[in-house]
Each structure stands twice: as structure tokens, then as C-alpha cells.
Enzyme design. Sequence first.
Site, PDB file in Angstrom:
ATOM      1  N   LYS A 225       0.835  -1.210   0.000  1.00  0.00           N
ATOM      2  CA  LYS A 225       0.000   0.000   0.000  1.00  0.00           C
ATOM      3  C   LYS A 225       0.869   1.258   0.000  1.00  0.00           C
ATOM      4  O   LYS A 225       2.085   1.163  -0.011  1.00  0.00           O
ATOM      5  CB  LYS A 225      -0.963  -0.037   1.195  1.00  0.00           C
ATOM      6  CG  LYS A 225      -1.818  -1.317   1.258  1.00  0.00           C
ATOM      7  CD  LYS A 225      -2.926  -1.351   0.215  1.00  0.00           C
ATOM      8  CE  LYS A 225      -3.525  -2.737  -0.034  1.00  0.00           C
ATOM      9  NZ  LYS A 225      -4.286  -3.327   1.036  1.00  0.00           N
TER      10      LYS A 225
HETATM   11  C1  LIG Z   1      -5.281  -4.329   1.557  1.00  0.00           C
HETATM   12  C2  LIG Z   1      -6.739  -4.217   1.542  1.00  0.00           C
HETATM   13  C3  LIG Z   1      -7.528  -4.321   2.701  1.00  0.00           C
HETATM   14  C4  LIG Z   1      -6.975  -4.591   4.074  1.00  0.00           C
HETATM   15  O1  LIG Z   1      -6.003  -5.518   4.066  1.00  0.00           O
HETATM   16  P1  LIG Z   1      -5.007  -5.841   5.284  1.00  0.00           P
HETATM   17  O2  LIG Z   1      -4.034  -6.740   4.585  1.00  0.00           O
HETATM   18  O3  LIG Z   1      -5.816  -6.531   6.297  1.00  0.00           O
HETATM   19  O4  LIG Z   1      -4.376  -4.586   5.791  1.00  0.00           O
HETATM   20  C5  LIG Z   1      -8.884  -4.116   2.584  1.00  0.00           C
HETATM   21  N1  LIG Z   1      -9.457  -3.835   1.405  1.00  0.00           N
HETATM   22  C6  LIG Z   1      -8.742  -3.735   0.278  1.00  0.00           C
HETATM   23  C7  LIG Z   1      -9.436  -3.356  -0.987  1.00  0.00           C
HETATM   24  C8  LIG Z   1      -7.365  -3.953   0.302  1.00  0.00           C
HETATM   25  O5  LIG Z   1      -6.661  -3.856  -0.837  1.00  0.00           O
END
Ligand SMILES: *Cc1c(COP(=O)(O)O)cnc(C)c1O
Length: 402
Positions: free
Chosen positions: A195
Amino acid sequence: MVSVLPYGRQSIDDDDVAAVVEQLRSDWLTQGPTVGRFEEALCAITGARHGVAVANGTAALHIACLAAGVRTGDVGVTSDITFVASANCVRYAGGEPSLVDVEPETGLLSVSALESRIAELGRAGRTTKVILPVDLAGSVADLPAVARVAQRAGACVIEDAAHSLGATYEHEGTTFRAASCAHSTMAILSFHPVKHITTGEGGAVMTNDDGLYRELLDLRTHGITKDPSRLEANEGPWWYEQRRLGFNYRITDLQCALGLRQARRLPAFLARRREIAARYDAAFSSGDLRLQMTPLRVPSRTRSAYHLYVVQVRARAGEGLAEVAERRRALFLHLRARGIAPQVHYIPIHRQPDFVRSGFARGDFAGAERYYAGCISLPMFPAMTDADVDRVIEAVREGAPR
Ligand SMILES: *Cc1c(COP(=O)(O)O)cnc(C)c1O
């Protein structure tokens, strides 16, 4: 840099490392002041009044659903094209996820499909408690439109902004920030290494609502509060009360020390992501490649934060989805053979065996199927050089089926 180019990866510099080491030598490894400082940084970035940082983005989705009041039998609506966590969170809270189709050119929730689904649910006597629009790839969903639908339905909006930290959108002449909660009740972020900014694992819930903020703080730590104004009794300074069932979803000060440093680097990360996107866009909108590939459309109302760079294999005249999917598969394998690790975001949730069992049928998601057949995520991360980007473009040119 790295020999295999992944679709996304973190950027950690020496100052990031030093910040974590310094935190390790401090008094606080967890439940210390760095968590609050990181939350303040998130508020400054998004413009939301409150932020509650948690162990990961999925935990953020879970406590957001609980704070929104999702209970057994309630419905939570999300997009068919997203990571499974956006739908699973409704199930964790005892609710039932309902999936809605997307616009095939943007991959974003179709507001008309949302409206008809909510009407359908209403006719069946079901309560839609939450709507979870997803800011796919870094473009913000049509939040003002979703908020209007939600208001009529009496539902909360939880923006899944895991892809859109730093993105903006226009509405009636004003610019709003992703996860500002201007058109949502809450928004969630993720700090997974792919991210925009990372804490290893990590996430946050943003909100402008003081009451929800307190509820989210409780839910992060076992449902426990020490806030004197909310205690039923108070036998002394040691007193705390568990008001409802919560979790240990805390993030550590070690993680937040990294997050704080990363938050300071976000403007540079975003600028580089947008440069890379512009370089890809230029290549895919000219010459022979223009006929083979189409970049995912970014709606004019939004400025993308480009978590992902998604291109679509273009369907030829008279070609069915199976043929498009086959050409996408060939391109994927070709890139892999060239030391590039693309990804597909996402397999429609309704196709997951655990959701098929809940009775979702393929025919209900024509937009998602069209989006999915041709989509491929190319490498997109701030440390990519122009030469890396050109290498990917060249590999797509070789591998794009003529
Ligand atoms: C990364 C992501 C999340 C949350 O993911 P974690 O790995 O739990 O931090 C939620 N929704 C989307 C669309 C994502 O890409």
C-alpha cells in the site's frame, strides 16, 4: 534495483530504519505515545477528525462494521471487485454480505446496480446496515452518489480507502480527500507493504463522529474503557470496564514509528506513482499498443493515488470474454517469463467457493466479469526507475497478442 519487478513493494530508507531502532530503545513498544502521533498524521493527511490505528486493514473493517451496528441478519453491501476482506468484515459481525456489480471500465461500484440491489433487499424485508464502496486501484468511488443512496436506505457508508490514501475527488466544485469522511461515516486504511505507506501490517479507521471514535477505541482493546465519564462504577485509579465484546486489535509503537516516517514520505511517493502512471498512460495511448491494451479509466471527478496500475486487454470485434481472458493469461505468463511479476486485482468475490455456497450467481455480475476477463496489474511502486517502467512496457509490447 530488484531483478524481478513485483506489482508493488515497500520503500524503506535508512531514516525509516533509524526511527524503528530509536523506538525500540524507548520506554514504549506498544500502547505508547507514538500510536497517537501516527493517528494525528493520518488525520492531517486525510482531513478526517479522528483516526484509530489498528493491527491491519481487515481489523479496521471489522471494528468499523461493529461500530456501525452490524448485527446478525443485517446486510452489508460491497463491490464484487475487491479484496475479500471488504465482504468478510460483514460476516465477522454476523451480517450477510451482498455483492454489487461494477462499471467494467473503472472497476468501481455501479451506483445504479447499488440502487436496484437495495430496493430488492428492501422488498425482501432486509435491512441494509452498511455500504462499503471500494476505491479500486486509487480512484475514489462515487462517494456523494453512494451517500445519497445510503441516506435513503438508512445505511452507514464505510469507504474502503485501502487503495486511495492521497487521492482526491471533486464534487459540486469542491475538492475532497479520500478517507476524509466528507461523504462517508467511516473510512478504512491499510498499511500492508504494497500500500502507499507501510507499518508491516497495519490499518486504521477514520471518522468525523465523536461517538463512533470512542466506540472504535473500545473495540480495539477488548471493548474496555477507562474514560471516567463512561464508567458505571469507579472504585479507584485501577478501574476499567468492559462495555462490550472487543478484541486485541492494537498496533504497536514500533510499527507506528515506521508509519510516522512513511507518512512524511507520502507526498514524494504519490508524486512518483503519478509520474509512473503518466509514463504508462503515454505508452498505452499511442502506436500499436493503443490497439491492444486500455488503461483502467480514472473517472474525471477523481485524481487517483495509483495504488495499482491496471490495464485491460482490449476485446476485438466479435470476441467473447473467454478469448479475452485467454489473451490476458498469455500476457501474464509472458511477463512472468521476462522477470516481471504482475497480478490480477481482483478475482470477482462471487466466484470464491466460500461465497458461491451463499448462492451468488455468475449471471448477476456482467460488469465484473467483463472487468475481470482483461485486467492485469503492472508493476507500480515509488522506487521504480523510468528504465524499469520502459522494461515493463517493452515486455507488454512483445507479449500483447496481435
Ligand atoms: C489491503 C486491503 C484491505 C486490508 O487488508 P489488510 O491486509 O488486512 O491490511 C482491505 N481492502 C482492500 C481493498 C485492500 O486492498
